[in-house]
Design an enzyme around this catalytic site. Sequence first.
Site, PDB file in Angstrom:
ATOM      1  CB  CYS A 433      64.990  27.800   7.201  1.00  0.00           C
ATOM      2  SG  CYS A 433      65.549  26.383   8.139  1.00  0.00           S
ATOM      3  CD  GLU A 435      61.526  26.907   4.471  1.00  0.00           C
ATOM      4  OE1 GLU A 435      62.163  27.712   5.182  1.00  0.00           O
ATOM      5  OE2 GLU A 435      61.138  25.803   4.866  1.00  0.00           O
TER       6      GLU A 435
END
Length: 840
Positions: A433, A435
């Site tokens: 997502c 990171e």
Amino acid sequence: MIEKGFTKPTDRITRLKNQILNARPHVEADRAVLATEAYKVTEGLSPILRRAKVVEKIFAELPITIRDDELVVGSITVNPRSTEIWPEFSFDWVEKEFDTMATRVADPFEIPKETAAALHEAFKYWPGRTTADLAASYMSKKAKDCIANGVFTVGNYFYGGVGHVCVDYGKILKTGFRGVIIEAIKRRETLDERDPDTIKKQQFYTAVIIAYTAAIGFANRYADKAEELARNCTNPTRKAELEQIAKNCRRVPEHGATSFWEACQTMWFVQCMLQIESSGHSISPGRFDQYMYPFLKADTAISREFAQELIDCIWIKLNDVNKTRDEVSAQAFAGYAVFQNLCVGGQTEDGLDATNDVSYMCMEAVAHVRLPAPSFSIRVWQGTPDEFLHRAAEVVRLGLGVPAVYNDEVIIPSLQNRGVSLSDARDYGIVGCVEPQAIHRTEGWHDAAFFNVAKVLEITLNNGKVGDTQLGPVTGDAKDWKSLEDFYAAFTGQMSFFVKYLAEADNCVDIAHAERAPLPFLSAMVDDCMGRGKSVQEGGAIYNFTGPQAFGVADTGDSVYAMKKFVWDDKKLTMAELKEALDANFGMVTGANAPAEMSESQIYEAVKKVLASNASLDVAALKDEVYRTLSTGSAPAASSKYDGIRRLLDSAEAFGNDNDDVDLIARKCAQIYCKEVEKYTNPRGGQFQAGIYPVSANVLFGKDVGALPDGRPAKLPLADGVSPRQGKDRLGPTAAANSVAKLDHFIASNGTLYNQKFLPSALAGDAGLQNFASLVRSYFDHKGMHVQFNVIDRETLLKAQKNPEDYNDLVVRVAGYSAQFVVLAKEVQDDIISRTEQAF
């Protein structure tokens, strides 16, 4: 004139795209059957050698296909956009869903009867042998109780592979798989026999040799297939393409690439084979523009148009990858999300601007393909060219939810704070997502758990209890709290308790993967597994982390502020009165007894009530009134016992309006979580680091949270990521961004996720592009980490919800990923529809 627009895709790309859009995702059994057969005949081998033999058999026997029009080949499944099964991680949930997976609410998959029969037979081998079985055997009852009561879940890696990694694509582009084999042979031959670790290192290097030799064979099978198709092809143009595809597959990825087409084919083979080895999602292509640009620059024979078409083909292939999850996890990851994050822009390792031609060609590919994958991201820093940001804004206003935008000025120092060197931190990419990680040097275990901060708030209000069960510690009756500091003391005590069991559960799963599922193919492309002679699962990477993510931060901050204001400051409520209202869910009915629809008269009454109260049509208030009507079956009477309490709570200032009184409370609540998380270490010798992002778990796990002091009734979705609650950010996009920027993004080094939703008119023309660029730069100057955008109006979404067959190609941003709107569960669609529509 700032805006440039985009060219049209080729007919080939349009046909390939339609093949993806029209596909009905299937479950296929080939990989599960082959893996089971390999495990049965290798029971006397070490875990790493067993994994190598599994990969060897799969690469040798997995059915292969070359689809019409493809220029870049290699598929995991025969059917487009379908999935295999990886029973070595878990299997029983698949069998339980044989009859329901095709009709479930989120991410349905067809399972033909013959596939189910083949899987059923293969599954007979696996009871007691999976990583999930081993992880469960290590886990304490208390950790399992926390999971069962909705405090957190580690289901992501409990049921599947880890993924969440970016490997060294550049290394393979230069040396090929043969280079990896040669390196493994040399390292094995020079081991010190007196070193007791030599025994395991020998096994690791042997496993790498087996896996990469098999991978070369897999590519050669595609060369054979292309030659076969070429012999039978009567179209001279396609025949020539197939003959070149065969030549490409015969050369790469065994050897280094010598052309841009070969480089594209190499990159895709690596991506495809990583997915075949393990079921982990978020296997991210990383800084695509950095490792691909040298091959484009050196290829003097290729036209710009054909190079663009090859990149477009990679975009299509990234959408062909799919994954099935259990029914509950599917709701948390709704939209067939695989999270292959591809990043462009930012800085070089030397701190210079990294933007190049491929950076812009990737934006063109997004406009051509217009599908959910890849999760396309850009990096921005003070040296980012205005043209790059304006071009990104043109992509944003296509309404696809990409690119997500990341701030080098926050992420680089946050990685350095975790021990990453400056040059490695500058070379970060995004996986999954949101990171950040030092690419091909990190085993980050990002997305290791969903942690429900709002649930911990609810438990704190109930002195450690969930219902009648004393789940957490006794930290004091809420009625005895005299101040905000009393709450913080209780909340911190509960947080400390639950994070401890979160870390335990994560580490149990981590240990199980190291013992039963080391991955030799993946590991050889992550530094410094080859130097250390161990897999990433055993700590072979240079940097090792575990990153659980929180959600419900805005709900918690708003709730704590409401208590401070109305109970302790203004004394308009006692804590006893507040607790009584919360326990009664403000007098509302939820669950099976709540009606599913409203009549026209109920809608009219709800609108009239809001107009009477606000003198204007307040969307947030209307949403609340509609919920109340749905929950009770009729509009609640003004004299309802708890009506006034809820209205009072709902009137409080909310996070998202640049108000320090609220925003700093949300900041502190998030910090309490993050500081507890970073106290722990993992079995690979690395540190836990917190993130704040939900995927779409804010909807799913909102069902586990009762009524809150911010006025939210039980079971409603929570705020997504670090975004304000839906409808509460009322002062425009800059004020909302300023609030979000006040959170400590540096300590949340596993990533934060901020969604904004704009009306299309807000980004229209050159002025819209300039406003967008100014908003991003301002937010980043205030030290925000990440922001992403949906550019679409509510009416379009409502039409798509009502007539999905007319909006099959509508792509929206869900959380850290985009998805086709029409395949999302209705409650996730509703959550997206309810987000505040911003305008400049």
